[in-house]
Design a protein around this motif. Structure first.
Motif, PDB file in Angstrom:
ATOM      1  N   GLY A 300     -14.419  -6.253  73.216  1.00  0.00           N
ATOM      2  CA  GLY A 300     -13.387  -5.856  74.128  1.00  0.00           C
ATOM      3  C   GLY A 300     -13.340  -6.398  75.281  1.00  0.00           C
ATOM      4  O   GLY A 300     -12.642  -5.944  76.375  1.00  0.00           O
ATOM      5  N   GLY A 301     -13.961  -7.720  75.414  1.00  0.00           N
ATOM      6  CA  GLY A 301     -13.874  -8.535  76.420  1.00  0.00           C
ATOM      7  C   GLY A 301     -12.239  -8.953  76.940  1.00  0.00           C
ATOM      8  O   GLY A 301     -11.342  -9.034  76.061  1.00  0.00           O
ATOM      9  N   SER A 302     -12.169  -9.000  78.201  1.00  0.00           N
ATOM     10  CA  SER A 302     -10.873  -9.605  78.674  1.00  0.00           C
ATOM     11  C   SER A 302     -10.689 -11.010  78.917  1.00  0.00           C
ATOM     12  O   SER A 302     -11.759 -11.901  79.203  1.00  0.00           O
ATOM     13  N   LYS A 303      -9.749 -11.604  78.466  1.00  0.00           N
ATOM     14  CA  LYS A 303      -9.080 -12.916  78.712  1.00  0.00           C
ATOM     15  C   LYS A 303      -9.157 -13.400  80.201  1.00  0.00           C
ATOM     16  O   LYS A 303      -9.281 -14.528  80.541  1.00  0.00           O
ATOM     17  N   THR A 304      -8.982 -12.419  81.103  1.00  0.00           N
ATOM     18  CA  THR A 304      -8.741 -12.810  82.523  1.00  0.00           C
ATOM     19  C   THR A 304      -9.833 -12.191  83.465  1.00  0.00           C
ATOM     20  O   THR A 304     -10.023 -12.615  84.596  1.00  0.00           O
ATOM     21  N   ARG A 305     -10.233 -10.935  83.310  1.00  0.00           N
ATOM     22  CA  ARG A 305     -11.568 -10.596  83.814  1.00  0.00           C
ATOM     23  C   ARG A 305     -12.745 -10.878  83.526  1.00  0.00           C
ATOM     24  O   ARG A 305     -13.251 -10.759  82.553  1.00  0.00           O
ATOM     25  N   SER A 306     -13.565 -11.587  84.596  1.00  0.00           N
ATOM     26  CA  SER A 306     -14.774 -12.123  84.221  1.00  0.00           C
ATOM     27  C   SER A 306     -16.102 -10.809  84.205  1.00  0.00           C
ATOM     28  O   SER A 306     -15.891  -9.866  84.497  1.00  0.00           O
ATOM     29  N   GLY A 307     -16.974 -11.282  83.241  1.00  0.00           N
ATOM     30  CA  GLY A 307     -17.974 -10.233  83.200  1.00  0.00           C
ATOM     31  C   GLY A 307     -17.518  -8.839  82.226  1.00  0.00           C
ATOM     32  O   GLY A 307     -18.264  -7.942  82.462  1.00  0.00           O
ATOM     33  N   SER A 308     -16.447  -8.965  81.616  1.00  0.00           N
ATOM     34  CA  SER A 308     -15.976  -7.745  80.709  1.00  0.00           C
ATOM     35  C   SER A 308     -16.814  -7.704  79.352  1.00  0.00           C
ATOM     36  O   SER A 308     -16.145  -6.702  78.601  1.00  0.00           O
ATOM     37  N   SER A 309     -17.748  -8.282  79.138  1.00  0.00           N
ATOM     38  CA  SER A 309     -18.653  -8.191  77.824  1.00  0.00           C
ATOM     39  C   SER A 309     -19.817  -8.798  77.950  1.00  0.00           C
ATOM     40  O   SER A 309     -20.327  -9.336  79.060  1.00  0.00           O
ATOM     41  N   ILE A 310     -20.837  -8.182  77.218  1.00  0.00           N
ATOM     42  CA  ILE A 310     -22.123  -8.744  77.227  1.00  0.00           C
ATOM     43  C   ILE A 310     -22.554 -10.023  77.103  1.00  0.00           C
ATOM     44  O   ILE A 310     -23.395 -10.713  77.600  1.00  0.00           O
ATOM     45  N   VAL A 311     -21.573 -10.988  76.460  1.00  0.00           N
ATOM     46  CA  VAL A 311     -21.469 -12.573  76.350  1.00  0.00           C
ATOM     47  C   VAL A 311     -21.414 -12.770  77.740  1.00  0.00           C
ATOM     48  O   VAL A 311     -22.153 -13.864  78.215  1.00  0.00           O
ATOM     49  N   GLN A 312     -20.345 -12.450  78.499  1.00  0.00           N
ATOM     50  CA  GLN A 312     -19.978 -13.120  79.862  1.00  0.00           C
ATOM     51  C   GLN A 312     -21.150 -12.453  80.977  1.00  0.00           C
ATOM     52  O   GLN A 312     -21.523 -13.461  81.621  1.00  0.00           O
ATOM     53  N   GLN A 313     -21.655 -11.372  80.780  1.00  0.00           N
ATOM     54  CA  GLN A 313     -22.381 -10.815  81.797  1.00  0.00           C
ATOM     55  C   GLN A 313     -24.102 -11.628  81.595  1.00  0.00           C
ATOM     56  O   GLN A 313     -24.508 -11.742  82.530  1.00  0.00           O
ATOM     57  N   THR A 314     -24.310 -12.217  80.268  1.00  0.00           N
ATOM     58  CA  THR A 314     -25.320 -13.026  80.074  1.00  0.00           C
ATOM     59  C   THR A 314     -25.242 -14.636  80.475  1.00  0.00           C
ATOM     60  O   THR A 314     -26.129 -15.026  80.988  1.00  0.00           O
ATOM     61  N   PHE A 315     -24.135 -15.165  80.191  1.00  0.00           N
ATOM     62  CA  PHE A 315     -24.107 -16.435  80.208  1.00  0.00           C
ATOM     63  C   PHE A 315     -23.126 -17.019  81.303  1.00  0.00           C
ATOM     64  O   PHE A 315     -22.996 -18.175  81.532  1.00  0.00           O
ATOM     65  N   GLN A 316     -22.341 -16.183  81.842  1.00  0.00           N
ATOM     66  CA  GLN A 316     -20.983 -16.809  82.677  1.00  0.00           C
ATOM     67  C   GLN A 316     -21.290 -17.045  84.076  1.00  0.00           C
ATOM     68  O   GLN A 316     -22.065 -16.140  84.744  1.00  0.00           O
ATOM     69  N   GLY A 317     -21.203 -18.237  84.351  1.00  0.00           N
ATOM     70  CA  GLY A 317     -21.293 -18.665  86.039  1.00  0.00           C
ATOM     71  C   GLY A 317     -20.110 -19.142  86.549  1.00  0.00           C
ATOM     72  O   GLY A 317     -18.957 -18.973  85.720  1.00  0.00           O
TER      73      GLY A 317
END
Length: 522
Positions: A300-317
């Motif tokens: 359910g993550g967004s293509k434009t909003r950062s941190g919208s899934s556990i994947v981005q919350q863990t690895f995205q900078g």
């Protein structure tokens, strides 16, 4: 009047000989006893009072028959349950009927381990039970176990271990201890194993995927999410199969000491349009990048909003990029002059990986150098992100600076490049790195006061490495992963089904390709 349940219990107490009657097949004695009781009551002068007694005798008689039926069923169940062969059970394969290849209403035979569709009289499971004399089946979705061809459910607690292997579940309390307490379990063969540190079967050429799955299964936020989340029928198939594989890797009650990625890779092969499969080797970085993006969207993550899934919350900078255009012109003497534009374009972009460029390997080495390992410190590669080191790319001069550090930082060491002739060339230079306390302060420019107070130290958690071997057709890439058991600070090297301990001081001797670092908390 007592209810039927109490009458059944009374019958069990009042008729202690019932079990022996069942075992000796002497139901006639029970019938004769009931007739005698009725005859005595029917000859009594107090007919109205005795009619009530007759009715009660009849209810007790019915309860006694229920006891007999129950004992008969239990004896039948026990006889068939003894035919279950746990050593032949493997629930890692795709849930398809072995005859029709349908994935609808699939049952597993607990005697031979094969999958069949349905359990009705015209089903493949029913025919298998009659033809092969295999009688115990589990519904792989509902986790209910049935006896065929009789077609009734068995609720014996002795089968709970099979249900757990099909779909392991965990509590928050148990998961919270995984990185703190060493857990040792035993398989069916009584061999001890360490949940979380077991092999993944290489079906043919899927070692590139195995190392990525192993690494992600040891990233605590991602692991905990997939182990605790209850995915429903509406969840993405990719998410459900990824979660199932991670839960099986950490299963403390497994029958065998390895798992197979067959079910997950079959689905990935389908949705990636055969880009990634179990029969053809691919690049682990390409696979990890694809898996992250698809899991993010599937969750359910967004293509434009950062941190919208556990994947981005863990690895995205986030990284800041400064770019200056480079132009060229000829002077009066026809010499080429390069000018850098005074205008500096600035942008901020999110990242899941930081790429590290190795220096070119020397083309020629003398006899002395040939015995020495080519090494480069990790901090030298990270200088790319110090904000002052420039790189010239596609007619632009660029500088990079990290402005947001993620909880887990992934480095991709770029080892492969294409030659002019189109061949893929590997750079064998070894990266020398610390195991703990990698300080990212020099490459980090926090944008808020809160970020200023956060730690910039990272500890290594997973290291995917490359080893090339010579084969008849040339060179073959073999992928391995080094993982740390945080509960006792012990490192392991895993290649498919092979697991061995490794000294942490020697980790850097291998050719690192992907590294995952965990940020310390203050």
């Amino acid at each position: 009047m007592p209810d039927k349940t109490s009458k059944l219990e009374s019958a069990k107490r009042a008729v202690p000989e019932t079990e022996s009657l069942v075992k000796s097949d002497s139901n006639a004695q029970l019938n004769q006893s009931s007739i005698t009781k009725r005859t005595k009551l029917s000859n009594s002068p107090d007919r109205e009072h005795d009619q009530e007694a007759i009715n009660e005798v009849k209810e007790v008689e019915d309860a006694e028959k229920m006891v007999i039926t129950e004992l008969n069923d239990n004896a039948l169940d026990e006889m068939y349950l003894e035919t279950i062969d746990r050593s032949r059970l493997d629930f890692d394969f795709e849930k398809l009927c072995s005859v029709s290849l349908s994935n609808n209403n699939v049952y597993a035979c607990l005697v031979c381990g094969k999958y069949f569709q349905g359990r009705g009289k015209s089903s493949y499971a029913y025919f298998h039970s009659v033809n092969e004399d295999h009688h115990v089946y589990i519904n792989l979705k509902a986790l209910k176990i049935y006896l065929l061809p009789e077609n009734y459910e068995i609720t014996s607690n002795s089968l709970n271990d099979i249900k757990y292997v099909v779909n392991p579940t965990y509590t928050k309390e148990y998961v919270s201890k995984l990185d703190k307490t060493e857990i040792i379990s035993q398989g069916l063969n009584r061999k001890p194993y360490h949940p979380g540190f077991i092999g993944i079967n290489n079906i043919k050429e899927n070692d590139y995927a195995n190392v990525v799955i192993q690494a992600l299964a040891h990233i605590s936020p991602l692991r905990d999410y997939f182990m605790l989340q209850a995915f429903d029928a509406q969840s993405s198939e990719l998410v459900k199969r990824t979660g199932s594989l991670i839960r099986k890797i950490w299963n403390p009650r497994a029958f065998k000491l390895h798992v197979s990625p067959h079910e997950l890779l079959q689905h990935i092969n389908l949705i990636s349009r055969k880009r990634f499969s179990a029969v053809e080797q691919s690049d682990p970085f390409d696979f990890m990048n694809w898996l992250f993006n698809n899991l993010h969207l599937a969750l359910g993550g967004s293509k434009t909003r950062s941190g919208s899934s556990i994947v981005q919350q863990t690895f995205q900078g986030r990284v800041k990029i400064e770019s200056q255009k480079i132009t060229s012109r000829a002077d009066e003497d026809d010499k080429l002059i390069f000018n850098t534009s005074e205008e500096v374009q600035k942008s901020q972009v999110p990242f899941l990986f930081l790429s590290l460029d190795l220096p070119p390997a020397p083309l020629f080495r003398d006899a002395i150098d040939a015995n020495n390992m080519l090494q480069v410190p990790l901090v030298s590669l990270l200088a790319k992100y110090d904000g002052s080191t420039t790189q010239e790319l596609a007619g632009h001069r660029k500088r990079y600076k990290v402005i947001k550090l993620p909880p887990f930082l992934i480095f991709h060491v770029k080892r492969f490049s294409k030659t002019v002739s189109g061949e893929i060339e590997r750079n064998p230079i070894v990266v020398n790195f610390p195991i703990k306390s990698l300080d990212m302060a020099r490459y980090y420019e926090p944008t808020t006061s809160k970020e200023t107070d956060e730690s910039t130290l990272y500890d290594l958690r997973a290291n995917i490495i490359l080893e090339q071997t010579s084969v008849t057709s040339g060179k073959k890439n073999e992928w391995k992963v080094q993982l740390v058991d945080k509960s006792k600070d012990q490192w392991y090297k895993i290649q498919d089904l092979s697991i061995s301990q490794v000294q942490k001081e020697l980790l850097f001797l291998d050719e690192s390709y992907i590294q995952i670092w965990e940020r310390r908390t203050l």
